[in-house]
Design a protein around this motif. Structure first.
Motif, mmCIF file in Angstrom:
data_model
loop_
_atom_site.group_PDB
_atom_site.id
_atom_site.type_symbol
_atom_site.label_atom_id
_atom_site.label_comp_id
_atom_site.label_asym_id
_atom_site.label_seq_id
_atom_site.Cartn_x
_atom_site.Cartn_y
_atom_site.Cartn_z
ATOM 1 N N ALA A 179 0.849 -1.098 -0.183
ATOM 2 C CA ALA A 179 0.029 -0.147 -0.048
ATOM 3 C C ALA A 179 0.716 1.052 -0.015
ATOM 4 O O ALA A 179 0.740 2.307 -0.609
ATOM 5 N N ASP A 180 2.039 1.210 0.826
ATOM 6 C CA ASP A 180 3.026 2.305 0.638
ATOM 7 C C ASP A 180 3.610 2.687 -0.804
ATOM 8 O O ASP A 180 3.776 3.874 -1.264
ATOM 9 N N SER A 196 3.340 5.790 -5.575
ATOM 10 C CA SER A 196 3.347 5.729 -7.263
ATOM 11 C C SER A 196 2.487 6.855 -7.474
ATOM 12 O O SER A 196 2.696 7.597 -8.584
ATOM 13 N N ARG A 197 1.293 7.110 -6.800
ATOM 14 C CA ARG A 197 0.397 8.102 -7.150
ATOM 15 C C ARG A 197 1.021 9.624 -6.835
ATOM 16 O O ARG A 197 0.623 10.376 -7.647
ATOM 17 N N LYS A 239 -1.387 -0.289 -9.340
ATOM 18 C CA LYS A 239 -1.296 -0.574 -8.316
ATOM 19 C C LYS A 239 -2.449 -0.408 -7.321
ATOM 20 O O LYS A 239 -2.739 -1.193 -6.280
ATOM 21 N N GLU A 240 -3.201 0.943 -7.566
ATOM 22 C CA GLU A 240 -4.404 1.114 -6.786
ATOM 23 C C GLU A 240 -5.249 -0.003 -6.917
ATOM 24 O O GLU A 240 -5.956 -0.383 -5.978
ATOM 25 N N LYS A 241 -5.446 -0.276 -8.210
ATOM 26 C CA LYS A 241 -6.863 -1.416 -8.571
ATOM 27 C C LYS A 241 -6.179 -2.628 -7.839
ATOM 28 O O LYS A 241 -7.138 -3.616 -7.411
ATOM 29 N N GLU A 295 -4.234 -3.227 -5.246
ATOM 30 C CA GLU A 295 -4.338 -3.208 -3.906
ATOM 31 C C GLU A 295 -5.684 -3.305 -3.301
ATOM 32 O O GLU A 295 -6.184 -3.955 -2.570
ATOM 33 N N ALA A 296 -6.672 -2.777 -4.240
ATOM 34 C CA ALA A 296 -8.064 -2.872 -3.649
ATOM 35 C C ALA A 296 -8.544 -4.236 -3.894
ATOM 36 O O ALA A 296 -9.398 -4.651 -2.967
ATOM 37 N N LEU A 297 -8.034 -4.812 -5.085
ATOM 38 C CA LEU A 297 -8.674 -6.405 -5.295
ATOM 39 C C LEU A 297 -7.987 -7.025 -4.085
ATOM 40 O O LEU A 297 -8.877 -7.906 -3.620
ATOM 41 N N LYS A 298 -6.673 -6.851 -3.894
ATOM 42 C CA LYS A 298 -6.224 -7.725 -2.769
ATOM 43 C C LYS A 298 -7.037 -7.602 -1.281
ATOM 44 O O LYS A 298 -7.104 -8.539 -0.774
#
Length: 403
Positions: A64-65, A70-71, A155-157, A159-162
Motif C-alpha cells: 500500500a505504501d 506511485s500516485r 497498483k491502486e486497482k 491493492e483494492a482487489l487484494k
C-alpha cells in the motif's frame, strides 16, 4: 560521497498559526530547518530523533505504501515537478522512517546520474520486474509521467482487489479461531468443574453429558499433543509452500475448487491478468513480454500456466483470443471481448473494461459471502457453545424434574 539522511522531530506553527509537530528527514539540523521553512512551517523546536535504549523495529514497507508513493510521483510529474524534486518531497513528507530511507536512497541514485528504473531494480522486494520494466519503458519513450499514472492506477486497482480477497478470508477465519479458543477453554477449565459436581449425584448422567465429558477428558489428556501436532503441521505446510513450487501449484489448483471462495479467486485472477496486460500493452510493451508479466501477476498457477501457453501460441502467430479459448480456463465473455478488441485495434481498452467488470464482480461476491457467512457462523457458534452449556445443565434439570 552523499551525506546520510537523519530523522529529526520538530514542533512549530503553520502560516495560519496552527500548532503542528512531526518528523522530517535531512542530512543536518540546518537543512531540516530550511526544509520546514520552505513548507511554510515556523519551527520553534527541532532536534535529532533519539532512538530508544533497546532499539525499536521500523515499520515495514507495505504494498500500500508503494501504491501511494506511485500516485504521489505521478501527480507531481504531471504537475511539472522534476523527478528528483518529487522523490525528495515525497521522502520528506512520509511518516515511515523505513520509507524515507528507501526514497532517499533512490533519490541519491537518480541524483548521481542513474536512471530511475535502475535505482528501483536495486530494491526488488518493493519494486518487481513489471514495475521496473514499465518505468524503463516510460524513460525510453520520454513519457514517464504518463506511464507513472498508469502504474499508479494499476497498483491502486491491485491493492483494492487484494483487500477484497483478504476481507473474504479474514472474517470467517477470525471467527473460527475465536470459537476454537472459547470451546477449548470451556472443555479444559469449565467442564471439569461440573464433572466434580456430577460425581456426587450418584445417578446415571444423560448420554449427551457423558459425551461432552469424554471429549473434555480427551482434550485434557491429549490437548498438548494435539496442539503440538497442529503447530508442526502448520509449520511443515508453510515451509513446503515456501520451498516447493510444485506444492504451491497443487494448493493453487485445490483452492479454485472450494465452493464460492474458488469462484471469487478465479474472478480475481482474471481481473489481475487483464488489468496487468492492459497496463503493459498500453505502455508500449510488446505483447509477448506483456503476457509474460501478466502470467506472473495472475496470482494462481492454473492461470499462470494458461497465460504462458497463450504466450507460446501468440509467438507462433495465433491470435490471442484463439489461444485464450484453447486453454479452457477463461470464460467465453472474456475471449469474445478480447476478439472484439483485436478486430477493432483497441485491445488495451477492452482489457481494461474486462478488468473493471471482474473487479466489480469480486466486490459483489465478497459482500454477498460476508452477508451469507455472518448468520451461518453465528448459528455454528450457538450450536457448539450452547450445546456445551446445555450438556452441563441437563443433569441439573433432570434432578429438578425428579424432585
Amino acid at each position: 560521497m552523499a551525506k546520510v539522511a537523519t530523522t529529526f522531530i520538530w514542533q512549530g506553527k503553520d502560516r495560519k498559526g496552527n500548532k503542528l509537530k512531526g518528523e522530517i528527514s535531512a542530512t543536518s539540523l540546518s537543512e531540516a530547518k530550511n526544509l520546514l521553512r520552505r513548507q511554510g512551517i515556523s519551527a520553534n523546536r527541532v532536534k535529532k530523533f533519539a532512538k530508544p535504549l533497546f532499539g525499536s523495529r521500523e515499520k515495514k514497507i507495505t504494498a500500500a505504501d508503494i501504491s501511494v508513493f506511485s500516485r504521489q510521483i505521478a501527480t507531481m510529474l504531471s504537475a511539472g515537478v522534476t523527478l528528483i524534486q518529487s522523490l525528495d518531497m515525497v521522502a520528506q513528507g512520509h511518516a515511515k522512517a523505513s520509507m524515507r530511507k528507501l526514497l532517499n536512497e533512490i533519490a541519491n541514485e537518480v541524483r548521481s546520474g542513474n536512471p530511475l528504473s535502475n535505482a528501483l531494480r536495486k530494491h526488488p522486494e518493493y519494486f518487481d520486474d513489471l514495475y521496473c520494466d514499465l518505468v524503463f519503458t516510460g524513460e525510453q519513450s520520454g513519457a514517464l509521467e504518463t506511464i507513472y499514472d498508469r502504474i499508479a492506477t494499476y497498483k491502486e486497482k491491485s491493492e483494492a482487489l487484494k483487500s477484497k480477497i483478504k476481507k473474504a478470508m479474514f472474517y470467517p477465519i477470525a471467527v473460527v479461531v475465536v470459537a476454537f479458543i472459547v470451546t477449548t477453554i470451556l472443555l479444559v477449565f469449565v467442564v471439569p468443574q461440573f464433572e466434580e459436581i456430577f460425581s456426587g449425584f450418584g445417578a446415571e448422567l444423560p448420554a449427551f453429558t457423558l459425551f461432552v465429558l469424554a471429549i473434555s477428558n480427551f482434550v485434557q489428556s491429549y490437548g498438548i499433543f494435539i496442539g503440538i501436532g497442529i503447530g508442526i503441521a502448520g509449520y511443515m505446510f508453510m515451509r513446503a509452500h515456501k520451498k516447493s513450487q510444485s506444492f504451491r501449484d497443487r494448493v493453487d489448483r485445490a483452492v479454485l475448487k472450494i465452493p464460492v471462495i474458488g469462484e471469487i479467486l478465479k474472478k480475481a485472477s482474471i481481473a489481475r491478468f487483464t488489468r496487468t496486460l492492459a497496463t503493459t500493452f498500453a505502455a508500449g510493451v510488446p505483447l509477448i513480454g506483456a503476457l509474460e508479466s501478466a502470467a506472473g501477476a495472475s496470482g494462481n498457477a492454473v492461470f499462470r500456466d494458461a497465460i504462458m501457453f497463450m504466450r507460446k501460441e501468440v509467438a507462433g502467430g495465433m491470435p490471442m483470443h484463439t489461444s485464450m479459448r484453447a486453454t479452457n480456463v477463461f470464460p467465453d465473455m472474456v475471449t469474445q471481448m478480447v476478439a472484439i478488441g483485436e478486430e477493432s485495434g483497441s485491445v488495451d481498452s477492452m482489457l481494461s473494461k474486462i478488468a473493471t467488470i471482474y473487479e466489480a464482480e469480486v466486490d459483489d461476491m465478497v459482500d454477498g459471502l460476508t452477508s451469507l457467512l455472518e448468520p451461518m457462523i453465528m448459528a455454528v457458534l450457538g450450536v457448539v457453545i450452547g450445546g456445551l452449556i446445555v450438556a452441563m445443565y441437563l443433569p441439573i434439570f433432570e434432578m429438578g424434574n425428579v424432585v
